[in-house]
Every structure is written in structure tokens, then in C-alpha cells.
Design a protein around this motif. Structure first.
Motif, mmCIF file in Angstrom:
data_model
loop_
_atom_site.group_PDB
_atom_site.id
_atom_site.type_symbol
_atom_site.label_atom_id
_atom_site.label_comp_id
_atom_site.label_asym_id
_atom_site.label_seq_id
_atom_site.Cartn_x
_atom_site.Cartn_y
_atom_site.Cartn_z
ATOM 1 N N LEU A 176 0.822 -1.205 0.000
ATOM 2 C CA LEU A 176 0.000 0.000 0.000
ATOM 3 C C LEU A 176 0.860 1.260 0.000
ATOM 4 O O LEU A 176 0.552 2.239 -0.694
ATOM 5 C CB LEU A 176 -0.933 -0.006 1.214
ATOM 6 N N ARG A 177 1.937 1.252 0.760
ATOM 7 C CA ARG A 177 2.766 2.456 0.854
ATOM 8 C C ARG A 177 3.606 2.679 -0.389
ATOM 9 O O ARG A 177 4.067 3.800 -0.635
ATOM 10 C CB ARG A 177 3.650 2.376 2.098
ATOM 11 N N ARG A 178 3.795 1.645 -1.180
ATOM 12 C CA ARG A 178 4.494 1.839 -2.453
ATOM 13 C C ARG A 178 3.533 2.194 -3.573
ATOM 14 O O ARG A 178 3.942 2.825 -4.556
ATOM 15 C CB ARG A 178 5.285 0.579 -2.811
ATOM 16 N N ILE A 179 2.266 1.804 -3.450
ATOM 17 C CA ILE A 179 1.275 2.197 -4.448
ATOM 18 C C ILE A 179 0.853 3.644 -4.228
ATOM 19 O O ILE A 179 0.573 4.379 -5.187
ATOM 20 C CB ILE A 179 0.047 1.259 -4.383
ATOM 21 N N GLY A 180 0.816 4.081 -2.981
ATOM 22 C CA GLY A 180 0.352 5.426 -2.661
ATOM 23 C C GLY A 180 1.017 6.535 -3.461
ATOM 24 O O GLY A 180 0.325 7.421 -3.987
ATOM 25 N N ARG A 223 -6.716 2.907 2.935
ATOM 26 C CA ARG A 223 -6.581 4.338 2.615
ATOM 27 C C ARG A 223 -5.518 4.992 3.499
ATOM 28 O O ARG A 223 -4.710 5.791 3.021
ATOM 29 C CB ARG A 223 -7.928 5.034 2.807
ATOM 30 N N ALA A 224 -5.507 4.661 4.782
ATOM 31 C CA ALA A 224 -4.564 5.286 5.711
ATOM 32 C C ALA A 224 -3.127 4.981 5.326
ATOM 33 O O ALA A 224 -2.274 5.879 5.294
ATOM 34 C CB ALA A 224 -4.849 4.818 7.135
ATOM 35 N N HIS A 225 -2.822 3.724 5.021
ATOM 36 C CA HIS A 225 -1.442 3.366 4.695
ATOM 37 C C HIS A 225 -1.028 3.919 3.332
ATOM 38 O O HIS A 225 0.158 4.238 3.127
ATOM 39 C CB HIS A 225 -1.267 1.858 4.742
ATOM 40 N N MET A 226 -1.953 4.038 2.401
ATOM 41 C CA MET A 226 -1.604 4.668 1.123
ATOM 42 C C MET A 226 -1.299 6.149 1.323
ATOM 43 O O MET A 226 -0.390 6.692 0.688
ATOM 44 C CB MET A 226 -2.742 4.473 0.123
ATOM 45 N N MET A 227 -2.038 6.805 2.220
ATOM 46 C CA MET A 227 -1.755 8.208 2.518
ATOM 47 C C MET A 227 -0.423 8.355 3.245
ATOM 48 O O MET A 227 0.336 9.297 2.987
ATOM 49 C CB MET A 227 -2.889 8.800 3.350
ATOM 50 N N LEU A 228 -0.100 7.430 4.135
ATOM 51 C CA LEU A 228 1.200 7.477 4.807
ATOM 52 C C LEU A 228 2.328 7.240 3.822
ATOM 53 O O LEU A 228 3.462 7.680 4.047
ATOM 54 C CB LEU A 228 1.245 6.432 5.924
ATOM 55 N N GLY A 229 2.039 6.538 2.738
ATOM 56 C CA GLY A 229 3.047 6.334 1.705
ATOM 57 C C GLY A 229 3.221 7.516 0.782
ATOM 58 O O GLY A 229 4.205 7.574 0.040
#
Length: 320
Positions: A176-180, A223-229
Motif C-alpha cells: 500500500l505504501r508503495r502504491i500510494g 486508505r490510511a497506509h496509502m496516505m502514509l506512503g
């Protein structure tokens, strides 16, 4: 007593002492005790710093997901945010959105991906990132009329979340954090949908945890982890929980593939349809003082209006 050879002026007296000082404070034992105390104090401060760092990140994730800090589920493998769990005390993924993980999938030009070819290019980038984090067998992508549909599902070997919980696995967090960061470079908006299998929760109270709340919290956590990414907040158009009502494998309601999170990278037309569906209602035109109606605004009705209002061929020629 010994005599020095060749010396005539006296004798040498050798006196042996016990090696103890008259005052014990001149010894070095207190230095060893003080060093042990300083080491223990340093270890205490180190443990306090580690616990504070972990709690801070979990609170940030909970706040970004829109969940209360004490949110938990009445199922297996659940825990409260901030509660200790086995494993690394500090996650390896940095909280800073400007992390180096952004280099895994940035597009070169900021634009709106609206053609099947452009969406297929984004699909390949997502699958490359999935292979890098070891989740290539968990990702299904498909280009549809609504946009690029990215499905991240469970398998028989591993899952994206802990059983009955909205806590993601470390591999899913890395994905998720790399897709964000990809959404920092494009103007497409995203619909995030959480799905569960048909296994029900034990509680049947209206306010008890259910597959509806679980699927919604999993979508919010994604959503949260994508935003953190690095994904901007404006990139999210809709976050929904679907529970078990839309299984990927209808013949096997409890199959692992039904437990999934779907990311729909919408086209411009589909995003506009979502805005019209859930946005401001059109201005109503009263038919009678007692009845209100809202004119429908769909492409089919628009074409029908044009056909009805378009003058028939030869009508102008027949006019006197």
C-alpha cells in the motif's frame, strides 16, 4: 633481614603489607556500581523511546483511517491500538510520507489516465510493485469501462489482514505504501472497497462488530497506509464496505479470494457519475403545488430529448 652485597652501611628491611587502604573510599568498587547504574538507566530510556515511537505511529494510522483509538473487533486475533504484539517493536516502514519507498512506482508525468492503454501501463507498474514485496500471487488487475480495477485478495497460504481484524500484515502495508505515491503523479480518483467472506461474527446485536464494519475498517486502513506512503487525500473519491454481498467466488462464499480489498482507479466519466449520484441534487421543478420532481440527467434521456426536439427532415421545405 638481608644484607646488600658490597655494602657496609646497613641492612635492608622488607615489609609486606596486606594491600588494604586505611580508607575504603580510595578504592574503585563504587565506580563499577555507578557504571552499572548508568547502563541500566540508559536501557530504561531506550525502552521508553521504543514504546513511544510505536504508539505514535499506530495513533497516526488510526487517525488517518478515521477510526477511534480504542477500536477493536470481537473476533480472533484482535487487539486495541497501542497494545503490545509480538514482533518488531518499530516497523521498518517510515511514517514520513516523503519516504524513499516513493521511488518504487512514480509515474513520470502528472496527467489523467483515461484510455485503456494508459490504465494498462499503470496496471503493470502495480504488478511490478506487488512482485517486489512478494504479493504478486495476491494481485488481480483488469481494465474496465469504469477504470483500472486492482484486487488484492487472500490466498490459502496467507492473508492481507489478521483473522477478524483490520490490522494489515507487514507485506500488505509495504504494498500500500508503495502504491500510494503513484497517485501523486496522476489526476485519477480512487474508489476503495473492502470485502469479507461469508463467515459471520458471533455477536448479532445491531451495534456489535460485523462483516459490514470489518470490511469498512479494512478499506479505511488501506486508505490510511496509502496516505502514509504519499497519496494525497484528494485522490480518494469513495471508501465503502461491501461485507460479503459481492463475493468474487459466489460458489464458495468462504473462499479466501472473497476476502479482498479492491482499488478502482476511475476514469473521468465514472468519477463524474459518482459525483452526480452522491452529490448535490438537481433543482426540482414542481409539477403541482403538492408534488415535487427532479429531472433525470442521463445520456440516454439527453439523446432522447435531442431526437424529439430535432426538426423532421423536409419540415422546413413544407412550411409556407
Amino acid at each position: 633481614m638481608l644484607k646488600r652485597p658490597g655494602q657496609e652501611h646497613g641492612e635492608v628491611v622488607v615489609k609486606k603489607s596486606g594491600g588494604k587502604h586505611a580508607h575504603e573510599e580510595h578504592g574503585g568498587a563504587w565506580k563499577v556500581a555507578f557504571a552499572d547504574f548508568c547502563l541500566a538507566l540508559m536501557c530504561l530510556f531506550l525502552v521508553l523511546w521504543v514504546l513511544a515511537a510505536r504508539d505514535k505511529e499506530e495513533i497516526e494510522v488510526a487517525m488517518a483511517a478515521g477510526a477511534a483509538p480504542n477500536m477493536t473487533y470481537q473476533g480472533l486475533g484482535t487487539r486495541m491500538v497501542g497494545e503490545y504484539q509480538p514482533g518488531a517493536l518499530i516497523p521498518k516502514q517510515p511514517v514520513n510520507p516523503q519516504s524513499q519507498e516513493q521511488s518504487g512506482g512514480q509515474l513520470q508525468v502528472q496527467k489523467l489516465l483515461d484510455t485503456p492503454e494508459e490504465l494498462a501501463q499503470l496496471s503493470r507498474r502495480v504488478r511490478e510493485v506487488g512482485a517486489q514485496v512478494g504479493l504478486d500471487q495476491h494481485i488481480i488487475t483488469a481494465v474496465t469501462a469504469e477504470g483500472l480495477r486492482i484486487t488484492v485478495h487472500d490466498t490459502e497460504q496467507s492473508g492481507m489482514f489478521k483473522v477478524g481484524s483490520a490490522e494489515p500484515t507487514p507485506e500488505f502495508v509495504r504494498l500500500l505504501r508503495r502504491i500510494g505515491p503513484m497517485f501523486r503523479e496522476i489526476d485519477n480518483q480512487l474508489v476503495i472497497a473492502g470485502h469479507t467472506d461469508a463467515q459471520p461474527f458471533s455477536g448479532h446485536d445491531a451495534f456489535a462488530a460485523s462483516n459490514w464494519s470489518l470490511s469498512m475498517q479494512r478499506a479505511l486502513m488501506a486508505r490510511a497506509h496509502m496516505m502514509l506512503g504519499g497519496m494525497p487525500a484528494r485522490s480518494v473519491l469513495q471508501v465503502i464496505g461491501m461485507a460479503e454481498v459481492a463475493p468474487a467466488d459466489p460458489q464458495n462464499p468462504q473462499a479466501p479470494i472473497n476476502r479482498r480489498v479492491e482499488l478502482l482507479v476511475t476514469t473521468k466519466a465514472h468519477a463524474q457519475n459518482v459525483h452526480r449520484t452522491f452529490g448535490q441534487l438537481p433543482v426540482s421543478e414542481p409539477l403541482t403545488p403538492e408534488l415535487q420532481s427532479s429531472p433525470a440527467d442521463t445520456p440516454m434521456l439527453e439523446r432522447l430529448r435531442e431526437m424529439l426536439l430535432k426538426p423532421a427532415p423536409g419540415a422546413a421545405a413544407k412550411a409556407p
